[in-house]
Design a protein around this motif. Sequence first.
Motif, PDB file in Angstrom:
ATOM      1  N   THR A 105       0.811  -1.216   0.000  1.00 13.59           N
ATOM      2  CA  THR A 105       0.000   0.000   0.000  1.00 13.59           C
ATOM      3  C   THR A 105       0.847   1.270   0.000  1.00 13.59           C
ATOM      4  OG1 THR A 105      -0.154   0.020   2.419  1.00 13.59           O
ATOM      5  CG2 THR A 105      -1.869  -1.172   1.222  1.00 13.59           C
ATOM      6  N   THR A 106       2.122   1.149   0.325  1.00 17.57           N
ATOM      7  CA  THR A 106       3.023   2.302   0.240  1.00 17.57           C
ATOM      8  C   THR A 106       3.063   2.788  -1.202  1.00 17.57           C
ATOM      9  OG1 THR A 106       4.371   1.475   2.066  1.00 17.57           O
ATOM     10  CG2 THR A 106       5.392   3.079   0.598  1.00 17.57           C
ATOM     11  N   THR A 107       2.912   4.073  -1.399  1.00 21.77           N
ATOM     12  CA  THR A 107       2.793   4.616  -2.753  1.00 21.77           C
ATOM     13  C   THR A 107       4.041   5.379  -3.170  1.00 21.77           C
ATOM     14  OG1 THR A 107       1.745   6.636  -1.908  1.00 21.77           O
ATOM     15  CG2 THR A 107       0.296   4.813  -2.568  1.00 21.77           C
ATOM     16  N   TRP A 153      11.078  11.027  -7.312  1.00 18.86           N
ATOM     17  CA  TRP A 153      10.144  10.068  -6.708  1.00 18.86           C
ATOM     18  C   TRP A 153       9.926  10.412  -5.237  1.00 18.86           C
ATOM     19  CZ3 TRP A 153       7.267   6.618  -9.252  1.00 18.86           C
ATOM     20  CH2 TRP A 153       7.672   6.221 -10.541  1.00 18.86           C
ATOM     21  N   ASN A 154       8.654  10.390  -4.838  1.00 17.13           N
ATOM     22  CA  ASN A 154       8.278  10.626  -3.444  1.00 17.13           C
ATOM     23  C   ASN A 154       7.500   9.421  -2.930  1.00 17.13           C
ATOM     24  OD1 ASN A 154       9.096  13.536  -3.028  1.00 17.13           O
ATOM     25  ND2 ASN A 154       7.761  13.762  -4.804  1.00 17.13           N
ATOM     26  N   LEU A 155       7.873   8.941  -1.747  1.00 19.66           N
ATOM     27  CA  LEU A 155       7.238   7.766  -1.152  1.00 19.66           C
ATOM     28  C   LEU A 155       6.390   8.169   0.050  1.00 19.66           C
ATOM     29  CD1 LEU A 155      10.166   5.159  -1.140  1.00 19.66           C
ATOM     30  CD2 LEU A 155       8.633   5.801  -3.011  1.00 19.66           C
ATOM     31  N   ARG A 176       4.262   1.044  -4.369  1.00 19.24           N
ATOM     32  CA  ARG A 176       3.395   0.859  -5.529  1.00 19.24           C
ATOM     33  C   ARG A 176       3.318   2.143  -6.341  1.00 19.24           C
ATOM     34  NH1 ARG A 176       0.499  -2.915  -7.213  1.00 19.24           N
ATOM     35  NH2 ARG A 176       0.731  -4.142  -5.292  1.00 19.24           N
ATOM     36  N   SER A 177       3.714   2.033  -7.604  1.00 21.23           N
ATOM     37  CA  SER A 177       3.618   3.169  -8.517  1.00 21.23           C
ATOM     38  C   SER A 177       2.460   3.013  -9.489  1.00 21.23           C
ATOM     39  CB  SER A 177       4.934   3.330  -9.298  1.00 21.23           C
ATOM     40  OG  SER A 177       5.303   2.118  -9.940  1.00 21.23           O
ATOM     41  N   SER A 232       2.102  -6.610 -10.563  1.00 22.39           N
ATOM     42  CA  SER A 232       2.582  -5.549 -11.437  1.00 22.39           C
ATOM     43  C   SER A 232       2.370  -4.198 -10.758  1.00 22.39           C
ATOM     44  CB  SER A 232       1.843  -5.577 -12.771  1.00 22.39           C
ATOM     45  OG  SER A 232       0.449  -5.378 -12.566  1.00 22.39           O
ATOM     46  N   GLY A 233       3.200  -3.255 -11.103  1.00 26.88           N
ATOM     47  CA  GLY A 233       3.082  -1.919 -10.521  1.00 26.88           C
ATOM     48  C   GLY A 233       3.909  -1.699  -9.276  1.00 26.88           C
ATOM     49  N   ILE A 234       4.641  -2.722  -8.826  1.00 25.42           N
ATOM     50  CA  ILE A 234       5.509  -2.580  -7.644  1.00 25.42           C
ATOM     51  C   ILE A 234       6.907  -2.176  -8.092  1.00 25.42           C
ATOM     52  CG2 ILE A 234       6.565  -3.762  -5.690  1.00 25.42           C
ATOM     53  CD1 ILE A 234       4.116  -5.561  -5.574  1.00 25.42           C
TER      54      ILE A 234
END
Length: 376
Positions: free
Chosen positions: A138-140, A148-150, A171-172, A180-182
């Motif tokens: 769930t971390t974005t 990039w910002n987390l 997750r982006s 997918s998307g990680i």
Amino acid sequence: MDFKLTEEQQMLQETAERLVRDAYTFSNREKFSESEAGFSPEFWKQMGELGLTAIPFPEELGGFGGSGIENMLIMQELGKGICLEPYMESVILAGGLITQLGSDSQKEELLAGIASGELQAAVALEEQQSHYDLSHVTTTATKQDGVWNLNGRKAVVIGGHTAGKILVSARSAGDVRDQSGISLFIVDPNSEGVSRRVYSTVDGRKGCELFLNNAKAELLGTDGEAYDAIHYQAGRAIAALCGEAVGAMRVLCDITLDYLKTRKQFGVPIGKFQVLQHRMVDMISELERATSMAILAACLADDEDSEERSAKLSAAKYMVNRAAQYVSEQSIQLHGGIAMTWEYSGAHYAKRLVMIGHQFGDDDHHLEAYAAQLSI
């Protein structure tokens, strides 16, 4: 198959064994555990000087080109000393991810420090709700003006409180359970937007929860395509943990046998009683079964990722977890009350085996994973 170690492997094992034996007395371990770092920086430095932290890396990256077998030999010796240093987390897991995903500049910058022991890295893959599912993220991660910002929270980051760099999965793209998307990112834990809550674990080590609030990060690998590498390197970590568990179980069996030979009841050593002899035999049988599975895991740890590799690693982790639980419980029963005291080393071996049993999946998780592979 020939299971004999080569001369180089024997030398590696003897080096690790001697280092652990000289540095990790039980009293020393207690001091290391209670220190601010939670382990011995001097011992970590010695591992680097002896080349133990460079073993898994390719020669062109400053390593010795070691395989899963070499990793197993080192982890077994660390398990015998129930060593507190985050060797698996920094060298095998973080180092493996950087080797697989990193650019040439990232490898040059980070791997040299990890291989020499000058840089300790950590890996933040788990979250409170993930429960062994490394795709439940769930971390974005959002990109703005090329940066990039987390944002999010990571749990149980072993060694994260002292790490110079932390690899964070975020997750982006995609839904929270999509593979997918990680993406994987390199985070400086001392940078703005990063905070940590440090705590001690039940086995005497230290870890932290990682809080990210618009934390700046550097992408490792390709955006949204990190899961396959995470899954593969987690397999290498599982093989390493199996080796560590075998080392810890071997010592636990040895001290239990020694106790049966020296503790007297009704005027004779309790080891004379046949029922206790049978229990001791069962413990050794479980140890040997776990050793075989740890060797299997080590032999295929560096193979190409496949369903067969995943199934065999799950089988190994399941068998080792079950053996560790049995050996720990029987050791406590055979020792009696002394096994529950803080001053006795056996209790600490049992606690470490409990923690190993939960890292990267407990026995139920891996039994289910293995059964799923059989049904395909």
